[in-house]
Design a protein around this motif. Structure first.
Motif, PDB file in Angstrom:
ATOM      1  N   ASN A 397       0.825  -1.209   0.000  1.00  0.00           N
ATOM      2  CA  ASN A 397       0.000   0.000   0.000  1.00  0.00           C
ATOM      3  C   ASN A 397       0.858   1.258   0.000  1.00  0.00           C
ATOM      4  O   ASN A 397       0.515   2.253  -0.635  1.00  0.00           O
ATOM      5  CB  ASN A 397      -0.908   0.030   1.235  1.00  0.00           C
ATOM      6  N   VAL A 398       1.969   1.211   0.722  1.00  0.00           N
ATOM      7  CA  VAL A 398       2.887   2.358   0.756  1.00  0.00           C
ATOM      8  C   VAL A 398       3.458   2.600  -0.641  1.00  0.00           C
ATOM      9  O   VAL A 398       3.531   3.744  -1.110  1.00  0.00           O
ATOM     10  CB  VAL A 398       4.018   2.137   1.775  1.00  0.00           C
ATOM     11  N   ALA A 399       3.845   1.520  -1.309  1.00  0.00           N
ATOM     12  CA  ALA A 399       4.382   1.642  -2.666  1.00  0.00           C
ATOM     13  C   ALA A 399       3.320   2.199  -3.612  1.00  0.00           C
ATOM     14  O   ALA A 399       3.616   3.040  -4.469  1.00  0.00           O
ATOM     15  CB  ALA A 399       4.867   0.277  -3.149  1.00  0.00           C
ATOM     16  N   THR A 400       2.077   1.727  -3.464  1.00  0.00           N
ATOM     17  CA  THR A 400       0.990   2.227  -4.313  1.00  0.00           C
ATOM     18  C   THR A 400       0.754   3.708  -4.079  1.00  0.00           C
ATOM     19  O   THR A 400       0.538   4.485  -5.024  1.00  0.00           O
ATOM     20  CB  THR A 400      -0.305   1.444  -4.040  1.00  0.00           C
ATOM     21  N   LEU A 401       0.802   4.109  -2.825  1.00  0.00           N
ATOM     22  CA  LEU A 401       0.618   5.522  -2.485  1.00  0.00           C
ATOM     23  C   LEU A 401       1.718   6.371  -3.130  1.00  0.00           C
ATOM     24  O   LEU A 401       1.447   7.436  -3.708  1.00  0.00           O
ATOM     25  CB  LEU A 401       0.634   5.681  -0.966  1.00  0.00           C
ATOM     26  N   ALA A 402       2.961   5.890  -3.050  1.00  0.00           N
ATOM     27  CA  ALA A 402       4.069   6.603  -3.692  1.00  0.00           C
ATOM     28  C   ALA A 402       3.869   6.663  -5.206  1.00  0.00           C
ATOM     29  O   ALA A 402       4.139   7.680  -5.853  1.00  0.00           O
ATOM     30  CB  ALA A 402       5.394   5.916  -3.359  1.00  0.00           C
ATOM     31  N   HIS A 403       3.386   5.560  -5.767  1.00  0.00           N
ATOM     32  CA  HIS A 403       3.117   5.477  -7.203  1.00  0.00           C
ATOM     33  C   HIS A 403       2.133   6.568  -7.632  1.00  0.00           C
ATOM     34  O   HIS A 403       2.396   7.313  -8.592  1.00  0.00           O
ATOM     35  CB  HIS A 403       2.559   4.082  -7.506  1.00  0.00           C
ATOM     36  N   GLU A 404       1.025   6.667  -6.919  1.00  0.00           N
ATOM     37  CA  GLU A 404       0.005   7.651  -7.287  1.00  0.00           C
ATOM     38  C   GLU A 404       0.491   9.077  -7.028  1.00  0.00           C
ATOM     39  O   GLU A 404       0.134  10.008  -7.762  1.00  0.00           O
ATOM     40  CB  GLU A 404      -1.299   7.381  -6.530  1.00  0.00           C
ATOM     41  N   LEU A 405       1.309   9.271  -6.004  1.00  0.00           N
ATOM     42  CA  LEU A 405       1.889  10.596  -5.761  1.00  0.00           C
ATOM     43  C   LEU A 405       2.844  10.983  -6.880  1.00  0.00           C
ATOM     44  O   LEU A 405       3.013  12.171  -7.196  1.00  0.00           O
ATOM     45  CB  LEU A 405       2.606  10.625  -4.411  1.00  0.00           C
ATOM     46  N   GLY A 406       3.484   9.987  -7.501  1.00  0.00           N
ATOM     47  CA  GLY A 406       4.324  10.258  -8.671  1.00  0.00           C
ATOM     48  C   GLY A 406       3.498  10.807  -9.817  1.00  0.00           C
ATOM     49  O   GLY A 406       3.903  11.760 -10.499  1.00  0.00           O
ATOM     50  N   HIS A 407       2.322  10.210 -10.036  1.00  0.00           N
ATOM     51  CA  HIS A 407       1.393  10.756 -11.037  1.00  0.00           C
ATOM     52  C   HIS A 407       1.037  12.204 -10.700  1.00  0.00           C
ATOM     53  O   HIS A 407       1.025  13.080 -11.574  1.00  0.00           O
ATOM     54  CB  HIS A 407       0.091   9.944 -11.048  1.00  0.00           C
TER      55      HIS A 407
END
Length: 615
Positions: A397-407
């Motif tokens: 979930n942390v990685a996904t959150l970082a992923h979407e913050l990259g967007h």
């Protein structure tokens, strides 16, 4: 009170959180009142008026057969403003339908917007007719007008694409029919998912969950529960297979009919054009992946050994190597970790990410009624962004959150550019998100306190490589073969299962003991109407970002400005030109893709070495 230390370029700055970070987003600051918002209804009314005026102006000029460059220039600016407002409206409705799949008022709003989009698309056909009728001198005069010269790439691209389509009357009819003959099938799929739920039991506790929640439960469950939960997952989708098959077949059938009318022989023509990339680039990427699957297979074999089985099942591929409960991360901890490590690369990126939490731009609450998956969407008029995830405290979930913050950061650095130059494609969008994810993932591995923790984090990281190089490849193989069969007629659910398993076996090199027959039904990406073949851009972005990330590691903080310059060019260049300008590489050659795949293979070597050490 919680005190977190966040480092901005080596300077320690304390962030004091006097309350828990709120995990529901704030949409009222954009349009107050949700799906019943009076301000949003007024916004739609105004958009409808703008579209009708634009339509009348275009039709009038087409009938007259002549238009001054100043008149056309104003039309370009009007079109750009309508496009921004249409995107603003779509983003708001997407947020409403995602946060509550049972919001019938939001679905009604979506239907209204779909009709307005169809009208606008029809008007754009007339607008394209005006542009394509210009000779070189007249087109140069248009580009010489104030506020227009910067839009040269977008307008030239529009002319080129328009010349590959049907005459205006036929394209207008396609746009009109798409509301009920195309978009409606995607909406039907959303309705199907919205009504789905599952009754599960974990550790004696009964729970009714949405499909998004069930996906999270499977990812974090122990082996015995994981097998049971996945069986529930597969059975749930099997129960809706016939309806999903109807939707998928009719979406594909509609596309194929349009392609045939336009004289397009390849189903890849549209997705490649949308992603501004050549077929040679796509084939070069897939060839390298196909030739280097052995590294990923070695990882799957090593993970099977760690889990005490001969071969992994489908649901085991993303299974945690340790007790998920002992590895839980709070939302505040996730926020602090992401911001701190973004700051090691870019102070601006870190401050922006923290503001997303602070300003409640993120919907992350783990609750029933939300749609599965995650996304990031932009509001170009409001100059804001919103992120949608379901956060249950796993490292993934942390990685996904970082992923979407990259967007979100990608959209942030595009501010100030004209709307027509902010429309970057999915493949480069996935570059920014995967880059951000890599920053956080590598940081977690570096800071692991034990070899066991490090091994689990490497597993998470390589699992994403498996997803990009195997899972996405399976989707691409499935969709390619499905379209070939769909040309001959309706493809039944049972046959879709067969095509899906065959693609998975090939993509995973038969390294698994069981597969996911109804994956075609459970994966939203197959039903997104705006972007066909919503698969290979993920792999492109993953590998392209690997090359960018390697350069960032070599150059350190000095690379941050170059990175922003690359992102700002994503809406005004084809990807081959983007890579040549900012990375000095040729994407149509296999060497770049090989170097990117080699990075993933090196992670596998590290994983196996550590696994052997611990065993």
């Amino acid at each position: 009170m919680i005190e977190l230390s966040v480092y901005y370029n080596g300077l320690k700055e304390a962030i004091r959180l006097t309350h828990r970070s709120q995990q529901t987003w704030d949409l009222d600051v954009i349009f107050a009142g949700g799906s019943k918002s009076q301000s949003f209804h007024a916004f739609l009314d105004d958009l409808d008026t703008r579209i009708r005026h634009f339509t009348d102006a275009c039709d009038d000029l087409v009938q007259r057969g002549n238009a001054e460059s100043r008149t056309l220039a104003q039309l370009v600016l009007d079109m750009q403003e309508i496009a921004a407002r249409t995107r603003e409206s779509g983003a708001f409705i997407s947020c409403l339908t995602a946060q509550d799949v049972r919001d019938t008022d939001a679905k009604w709003l979506l239907g209204r917007l779909q009709h307005m989009r169809a009208t606008f698309t029809s008007a754009l056909t007339s607008f394209n007719e005006l542009l394509t009728s210009l000779n070189d001198l007249a087109f140069d005069e248009l580009l010489a007008q104030p506020q227009i010269s910067d839009l040269a790439f977008a307008l030239q691209e529009r002319v080129r694409r328009a010349k590959e389509q049907l005459p205006a009357p036929e394209e207008k009819l396609i746009a009109k029919l798409s509301v009920d003959g195309y978009s409606a099938w995607g909406e039907l799929y959303d309705t199907i998912v919205g009504r789905m739920h599952a009754d599960i039991e974990i550790d004696g506790q009964h729970e009714e969950v949405s499909m998004g929640q069930l996906a999270n439960r499977i990812a974090s469950a122990q082996a015995s529960d994981r097998e049971k939960l996945f069986a529930i997952w597969e059975k749930a989708w099997a129960g809706e297979a016939d309806l999903c098959a109807d939707a998928l077949n009719h979406l594909a059938g509609y596309r194929l009919a349009v392609y045939e009318a336009r004289g397009w022989t390849s189903v890849l023509q549209e997705p490649l054009e949308i992603n501004r990339m050549s077929e040679r680039t796509l084939h070069a990427m897939w060839r390298v992946i196909e030739e280097n699957k052995r590294a990923m297979v070695r990882f799957l074999e090593a993970k099977a050994k760690l889990l005490g089985v001969n071969k992994l099942r489908w649901e085991d591929v993303d299974a945690p190597l340790c007790d998920a409960a002992s590895n839980k991360v709070s939302y505040e901890e996730a926020r602090a970790f992401i911001v701190r490590h973004f700051a090691r690369f870019s102070e601006d990126m870190a401050k922006f990410a923290d503001s997303c939490f602070e300003n409640r731009w993120i919907e992350s609450e783990d609750r029933p009624g939300k749609r599965p998956g995650g996304f990031c969407t932009s509001f170009p008029v409001s100059q804001q962004t919103r992120i949608f995830v379901t956060f249950s405290g796993t490292p993934g979930n942390v990685a996904t959150l970082a992923h979407e913050l990259g967007h979100a950061y990608h959209q942030h650095v595009m501010r100030g550019l004209p709307q027509l130059l902010s429309n970057y494609a999915m493949n480069v969008a996935e570059t920014a998100s995967t880059f951000a994810e890599a920053i956080v993932s590598d940081a977690a591995i570096r800071e692991a306190e034990t070899d066991t923790e490090k091994l689990a984090l490497l597993d998470e990281k390589i699992g994403r490589a498996v997803a990009m190089l195997m899972n996405i490849h399976a989707r691409f193989l499935f969709e390619t073969r499905f379209y070939e069969e769909r040309r001959k007629g309706f493809v039944k659910a049972d046959r879709l299962n067969e095509l899906m398993v065959a693609a998975q076996r090939e993509a995973y090199q038969d390294a698994l003991v069981s597969y996911h027959p109804h994956f075609w039904a459970s994966k939203l990406h197959f039903y997104i109407t705006g972007t066909p073949f919503y698969n290979f851009p993920y792999t492109f972005g993953f590998l392209f970002s690997s090359g960018i990330y390697a350069q960032a590691l070599r150059e350190g903080p000095a690379f941050a400005e170059k990175y922003v310059a690359l992102l700002r060019d994503t809406g005004r260049m084809r990807v081959e030109d983007l890579a040549a300008k900012h990375l000095g590489v040729n994407l149509e050659e296999q060497s770049f893709w090989q170097s990117a795949v080699d990075l993933a293979a090196a992670d596998v070597d590290a994983f196996i070495a550590l696994a052997n050490k611990l065993s």
